[in-house]
Design a protein around this motif. Structure first.
Motif, PDB file in Angstrom:
ATOM      1  N   THR A 167      41.687  37.461  47.301  1.00  0.00           N
ATOM      2  CA  THR A 167      41.207  36.959  48.587  1.00  0.00           C
ATOM      3  C   THR A 167      40.485  38.079  49.316  1.00  0.00           C
ATOM      4  O   THR A 167      40.912  39.224  49.325  1.00  0.00           O
ATOM      5  N   GLY A 168      39.383  37.715  49.936  1.00  0.00           N
ATOM      6  CA  GLY A 168      38.629  38.688  50.708  1.00  0.00           C
ATOM      7  C   GLY A 168      37.569  39.417  49.898  1.00  0.00           C
ATOM      8  O   GLY A 168      36.832  40.222  50.449  1.00  0.00           O
ATOM      9  N   PHE A 169      37.497  39.157  48.583  1.00  0.00           N
ATOM     10  CA  PHE A 169      36.460  39.796  47.766  1.00  0.00           C
ATOM     11  C   PHE A 169      35.334  38.814  47.492  1.00  0.00           C
ATOM     12  O   PHE A 169      35.579  37.633  47.237  1.00  0.00           O
ATOM     13  N   ASP A 170      34.099  39.335  47.487  1.00  0.00           N
ATOM     14  CA  ASP A 170      33.000  38.486  47.030  1.00  0.00           C
ATOM     15  C   ASP A 170      33.085  38.427  45.504  1.00  0.00           C
ATOM     16  O   ASP A 170      33.813  39.214  44.887  1.00  0.00           O
ATOM     17  N   PRO A 171      32.337  37.491  44.866  1.00  0.00           N
ATOM     18  CA  PRO A 171      32.489  37.319  43.410  1.00  0.00           C
ATOM     19  C   PRO A 171      32.253  38.607  42.629  1.00  0.00           C
ATOM     20  O   PRO A 171      32.937  38.859  41.642  1.00  0.00           O
ATOM     21  N   ILE A 172      31.316  39.428  43.093  1.00  0.00           N
ATOM     22  CA  ILE A 172      31.015  40.652  42.340  1.00  0.00           C
ATOM     23  C   ILE A 172      32.196  41.614  42.400  1.00  0.00           C
ATOM     24  O   ILE A 172      32.661  42.131  41.385  1.00  0.00           O
ATOM     25  N   GLY A 229      35.405  44.149  52.368  1.00  0.00           N
ATOM     26  CA  GLY A 229      35.517  44.350  50.923  1.00  0.00           C
ATOM     27  C   GLY A 229      35.922  45.774  50.582  1.00  0.00           C
ATOM     28  O   GLY A 229      36.769  46.001  49.719  1.00  0.00           O
ATOM     29  N   MET A 230      35.328  46.734  51.301  1.00  0.00           N
ATOM     30  CA  MET A 230      35.672  48.139  51.033  1.00  0.00           C
ATOM     31  C   MET A 230      37.116  48.425  51.419  1.00  0.00           C
ATOM     32  O   MET A 230      37.819  49.161  50.725  1.00  0.00           O
ATOM     33  N   GLN A 231      37.534  47.847  52.542  1.00  0.00           N
ATOM     34  CA  GLN A 231      38.941  48.032  52.949  1.00  0.00           C
ATOM     35  C   GLN A 231      39.883  47.519  51.870  1.00  0.00           C
ATOM     36  O   GLN A 231      40.905  48.134  51.565  1.00  0.00           O
ATOM     37  N   GLN A 232      39.499  46.372  51.292  1.00  0.00           N
ATOM     38  CA  GLN A 232      40.330  45.793  50.238  1.00  0.00           C
ATOM     39  C   GLN A 232      40.403  46.719  49.028  1.00  0.00           C
ATOM     40  O   GLN A 232      41.444  46.845  48.388  1.00  0.00           O
ATOM     41  N   PRO A 275      50.471  43.506  49.143  1.00  0.00           N
ATOM     42  CA  PRO A 275      50.911  42.292  49.837  1.00  0.00           C
ATOM     43  C   PRO A 275      49.739  41.364  50.144  1.00  0.00           C
ATOM     44  O   PRO A 275      48.591  41.807  50.196  1.00  0.00           O
ATOM     45  N   GLU A 276      50.073  40.116  50.364  1.00  0.00           N
ATOM     46  CA  GLU A 276      49.021  39.155  50.667  1.00  0.00           C
ATOM     47  C   GLU A 276      48.332  39.509  51.980  1.00  0.00           C
ATOM     48  O   GLU A 276      47.117  39.472  52.098  1.00  0.00           O
TER      49      GLU A 276
END
Lengths: 300, 428
Positions: free
Chosen positions: A160-165, A135-138, A79-80
Motif C-alpha cells: 500500500t502506498g507504492f505506485d506500480p513501479i 513513496g520514498m518514505q515507504q 506495520p500496516e
C-alpha cells in the motif's frame, strides 16, 4: 523445518475475541501469506509474534525455542500503519532504528548506505522525513524493517502506498530476501499478489483459522477437475458441459467437468474429434477461494 | 540499559538541536535581564524622577495659614483669600471652605487642570487631617515640642540564632526571594517539560511510530528513555541559563556600578528600615551554603519532574489528540498549581507551620513547597522524610503510569474513561 510455530493461540479483548485457538506453522525460507478480511485477527497475531501484545492461551515456538525477548533481534516488522519521526533526518533515523535492533553504530551505517544506494535515496540522506514523497518514505520504512537482517520478516500490507513501479521494486526485494534465506510472513487482504509470491497461506476469519497449507496443495484440493477448451468443430457428446460460448471464426469455448478421466485421456480423445486451439485446467484462484470460504463460514 | 540510553540520546539530541530550543536558551536570560532592567529603571524613575508638585492653598477658614506640613514631593504655597497675590503657577488649588472648623471639618475642594492622582488626594487630605488633629491637641493643652517628639522612626535589625547558638545577620529578604525563585523555577520546569513529555508520547502514538519501536524495545524503556532525555534537555537549558545570567549580571553590575549605588541610596531615603538592605542581601547571599542548596534543588527538580512527567506520559498515551488531554490534565496540574499558589502565603506567614510541613512532605506538592521552606532551615528529619516519600511515590507512580502507557499507546480510537484507565493499570 518450521521457523515459527503458533500453537493453539487465543487472545481475548474485553468486548470481543481476537484469536481463538489458532495454530499454524511457518516453514523456514518460505513466503507465508496471512490472509483474511478486515478484523479477522491478522494484526493481533502479528503483534503477538512481535511481543507487542501478550497471548491469553497457547504458545509460540521460534526456531525450536519458546518465543522470548531476545528473538526481537531476529524479527523485522513492517506495520500496516507506517510511522517515522517526521522531523528527523532519514540517515539519523535509519541508524537509530538499526541500533534499537541491536546493530552497532558502524554496522548500521554500513548497511544503511548500501540500502540507500540500492533505492536511489542517497541524495535524500540528510533530508527530514517530512520532505520526502510518500513513496520514498515507504522505502525508508522498508529499509528500517530489514536493516538488521531478520530471520523472520513480517510485512503487513507492504504494497500500500507504492505506485506500480515501486511496488515491483519492493516485490523483487522481497523475493531476493527469500532467496537469501529470510522467512517472510506476508499479511494482506488483497489477493492479487498472493499467488505470485506466496508459497504457503493461512486464511483467518473471525478469529479462527479456516484454511492453511501450501498454495499448490490448496489449489489441488479445491480443484473440481474442470477444463476449458477452445476448438473448431462439433462439441463431442461424451463431455459434461458446464458452460459453452460461440466465438468468432467458428470457434467454440467450452468449460466441462472431466469427471474421473485424467488429462492425457481427455486430450487424446478430443484431439481425434475436434481441432483444438487451446486447452487448460480451470483452477480456482486464491481470490475466489478466499471469497467462497469466507462466505461459506459466515453463512454456516 | 543500552536501549534506554539510545532513546534518551535521541530525545535529547532531537530537542537540543531544534532552532526553538537554541533561540529560547539564548534569549531566555536576555529577556529576564531586560525585564529586570525595565523594572529597576521604572522604580528609579519613580523615586528620583517624580516632580515635586506645587499646590496652592486657599484657606477661607483661616485655620491653617502657613502651618501645613509638606508631604513628600508636595510643596504648599498659600494664597491670600482675596486672591490678590497670585503670581505663581501651581499644579492645583486646595480650597478649604469658610465653615471648616476644628469641631466640624467640612468637605475640601480641589481644582486643577489635570485630574489628581489618588496619591495626591491622599497626601492632601492626610495633611489637613494631621494639621487639624495637631491643632486640637494643642488646644487641649499639649505642647508643639511634645507633638514633634511623637513622630517616631524606629527600625529593627533581625538576627538569627543558628544550630550552634551563634548569632548571624538575618537574611529574611534573601530567604523570601530565594523561596519565590525556587518555587517558580520548579513549577515552571515541571510544567514546561512535563507537557513536552506528553506531546512527545502523543506524537509517537499518532504517527504510529510506536508500533515499530516497541517491536524492538519494551514500552517501559521507551517511556523512561523519553522522560530522561527530556529531563536532560531541561537541565541543559537550566545550566546554560544560569551561566548566561551570571555573565549578564556581572556585565550589568560592572557597567552600571554607579547607578546601583544610587538605587540603594534612593531606596534607603524612602524607607529608613531598609537602609542597609542591599549590602545586607549581598553579604547574606555569600554566606549561604550554595552547594547544599544546589544539591537539594537538583534533587527536587529532578524527582518532581520525574514524578509528574510519568503522569504526563500516561495521559499522552491514553489520548489521540491534544484537545482530549484537557480532561486528564486537570487532576495532574491541580496539585502543582495549588502548591505554587500557596507557596506565597506559606512564605509570608509561617514557613515552618503545620500546613507548610504537610505540603512539604506530600509528594505532589513537596518539590515546590519544600524548596520554598529550604531557606528557612526546615528540620532535617522533615527534609529526609520528604525526600524518601518523593522517591517512593516516584517509583510507584512510574510503575502505574507505565502500565497505562503500555496499553494506551496501542489503543487507537475512543478516548478512554477514568474507569478504563484504572483497568489498564491492573491488566497483566
Amino acid at each position: 523445518m518450521n521457523l515459527l510455530e503458533i500453537k493453539n493461540v487465543s487472545k481475548y479483548y474485553a468486548t470481543h475475541k481476537a484469536l481463538e485457538n489458532v495454530s499454524l506453522s511457518v516453514p523456514e525460507g518460505c513466503i507465508y501469506g496471512l490472509l483474511g478480511p478486515n478484523g479477522a485477527g491478522k494484526t493481533t497475531l502479528i503483534r503477538i509474534i512481535n511481543q507487542i501484545a501478550t497471548l491469553d492461551a497457547g504458545s509460540i515456538i521460534f526456531d525450536k525455542e519458546p518465543l522470548n525477548q531476545k528473538h526481537i533481534y531476529n524479527i523485522g516488522y513492517l506495520p500496516e500503519e507506517r510511522g517515522l519521526y517526521k522531523k528527523q533526518k532519514v540517515w539519523d533515523q535509519m541508524i537509530y532504528f538499526g541500533q534499537l535492533k541491536g546493530l552497532s553504530t558502524a554496522e548500521a551505517k554500513k548497511r544503511s548506505e548500501t540500502w540507500l544506494l540500492k533505492f536511489d535515496l542517497m541524495p535524500w540522506k540528510n533530508k527530514k522525513v517530512e520532505e520526502l514523497s510518500k513513496g520514498m518514505q515507504q522505502k525508508v520504512q522498508f529499509i528500517i524493517t530489514v536493516l538488521h537482517r531478520p530471520r523472520l520478516l513480517i510485512l503487513d500490507e507492504p504494497f500500500t502506498g507504492f505506485d506500480p513501479i515501486n511496488a515491483e521494486i519492493i516485490k523483487n526485494e522481497i523475493k531476493a530476501l527469500k532467496a537469501s534465506g529470510t522467512t517472510i510472513v506476508y499479511s494482506t487482504h488483497r489477493m492479487e499478489s498472493v499467488e505470485e509470491i506466496c508459497d504457503n497461506i493461512c486464511l483467518l476469519n473471525r478469529a479462527n483459522k479456516i484454511l492453511d497449507g501450501s498454495v499448490k496443495d490448496i489449489k489441488m484440493a479445491n480443484s473440481k477437475n474442470l477444463f476449458e477448451i477452445i476448438f473448431e468443430g462439433q462439441i463431442p457428446e461424451w463431455i459434461e458441459i458446464v458452460s459453452h460460448e460461440k466465438l468468432e471464426d467458428g470457434q467454440c469455448k467450452v468449460i466441462f467437468n472431466a469427471g474421473h478421466m485424467n488429462r492425457s485421456e481427455i486430450i487424446k480423445r478430443l484431439a481425434s474429434e475436434v481441432n483444438i486451439w487451446s486447452f487448460r485446467e480451470v483452477v480456482p484462484s486464491i481470490h475466489q477461494l478466499f471469497i467462497d470460504k469466507v462466505k461459506e463460514v459466515n453463512h454456516a | 540499559m543500552r536501549k534506554i540510553w539510545l532513546i534518551t540520546k535521541r530525545e535529547y539530541l532531537s530537542r537540543v538541536t531544534k532552532k526553538t530550543f537554541i533561540v529560547m536558551t539564548i534569549l531566555g536570560p536576555i529577556l529576564i535581564a531586560l525585564f529586570y532592567a525595565v523594572i529597576i529603571g521604572i522604580s528609579i524613575n519613580q523615586k528620583t524622577g517624580e516632580r515635586t508638585k506645587t499646590i496652592g492653598v486657599i484657606d477661607h477658614s483661616g485655620l491653617f495659614a502657613n502651618s501645613l506640613i509638606n508631604p513628600p514631593k508636595v510643596n504648599f504655597i498659600y494664597a491670600d483669600t482675596s486672591l490678590s497675590n497670585i503670581n505663581f503657577e501651581v499644579d492645583g488649588w486646595l480650597i478649604i471652605p469658610k465653615d471648616f472648623t476644628l469641631g466640624s471639618p467640612k468637605r475640601l475642594l480641589y481644582k486643577s487642570t489635570q485630574a489628581p492622582t489618588l496619591d495626591i488626594q491622599g497626601k492632601l487630605t492626610r495633611a489637613i487631617e494631621s494639621a487639624t488633629k495637631n491643632k486640637k491637641l494643642i488646644l487641649n493643652g499639649l505642647r508643639q515640642t511634645f507633638l514633634d517628639s511623637l513622630n517616631l522612626n524606629i527600625s529593627m535589625t533581625t538576627m538569627e540564632i543558628n544550630k550552634s547558638g551563634e548569632l548571624t545577620n538575618s537574611k529574611a529578604e534573601l530567604n523570601f526571594g530565594l523561596g519565590v525563585a525556587f518555587a517558580f523555577i520548579i513549577y515552571f520546569f515541571i510544567f514546561m517539560y512535563g507537557v513536552q513529555v506528553m506531546r512527545g508520547v502523543m506524537e509517537e502514538k499518532t504517527n504510529r511510530i510506536v508500533e515499530i519501536i516497541i517491536s524492538s524495545v519494551k514500552p517501559f524503556q521507551l517511556m523512561m528513555g523519553k522522560i530522561l532525555g527530556i529531563a536532560m534537555v531541561g537541565l541543559t537549558q537550566f545550566l546554560i541559563w544560569i551561566g548566561l545570567s551570571g555573565v549578564l549580571m556581572a556585565f550589568i553590575s560592572l557597567t552600571f556600578a554607579l547607578p546601583m549605588d544610587t538605587i540603594s541610596n534612593t531606596i534607603g531615603e524612602s524607607g529608613g528600615a531598609q537602609n542597609q538592605g542591599i549590602p545586607n542581601i549581598m553579604n547574606a547571599f555569600f554566606d549561604l551554603d550554595i552547594g547544599f542548596y544546589a544539591l537539594i534543588f537538583l534533587f527536587y527538580f529532578l524527582f518532581g519532574y520525574l514524578l509528574y512527567s510519568a503522569m504526563f506520559a500516561a495521559v499522552g498515551s491514553a489520548v489521540d489528540s491534544e484537545s482530549d488531554t484537557q480532561q486528564f490534565m486537570l487532576p495532574i496540574t491541580l496539585p502543582l498549581i495549588i502548591s505554587f499558589a500557596t507557596s506565597f502565603s506559606i512564605l509570608s506567614s509561617d514557613p515552618n507551620g503545620s500546613m507548610a510541613t504537610f505540603m512539604s512532605i506530600f509528594p505532589l506538592s513537596s518539590p515546590i513547597i519544600m524548596m520554598v521552606r529550604l531557606p528557612f532551615n526546615p528540620p532535617w528529619e522533615e527534609l529526609a522524610l520528604s525526600m524518601i516519600v518523593l522517591v517512593a511515590t516516584f517509583i510507584v507512580f512510574t510503575w502505574l503510569a507505565g502500565r497505562i502507557y503500555k496499553v494506551g499507546i496501542l489503543a487507537i480510537g475512543k478516548k478512554p474513561t477514568y474507569k478504563q484507565l484504572f483497568k489498564w493499570m491492573l491488566l497483566k
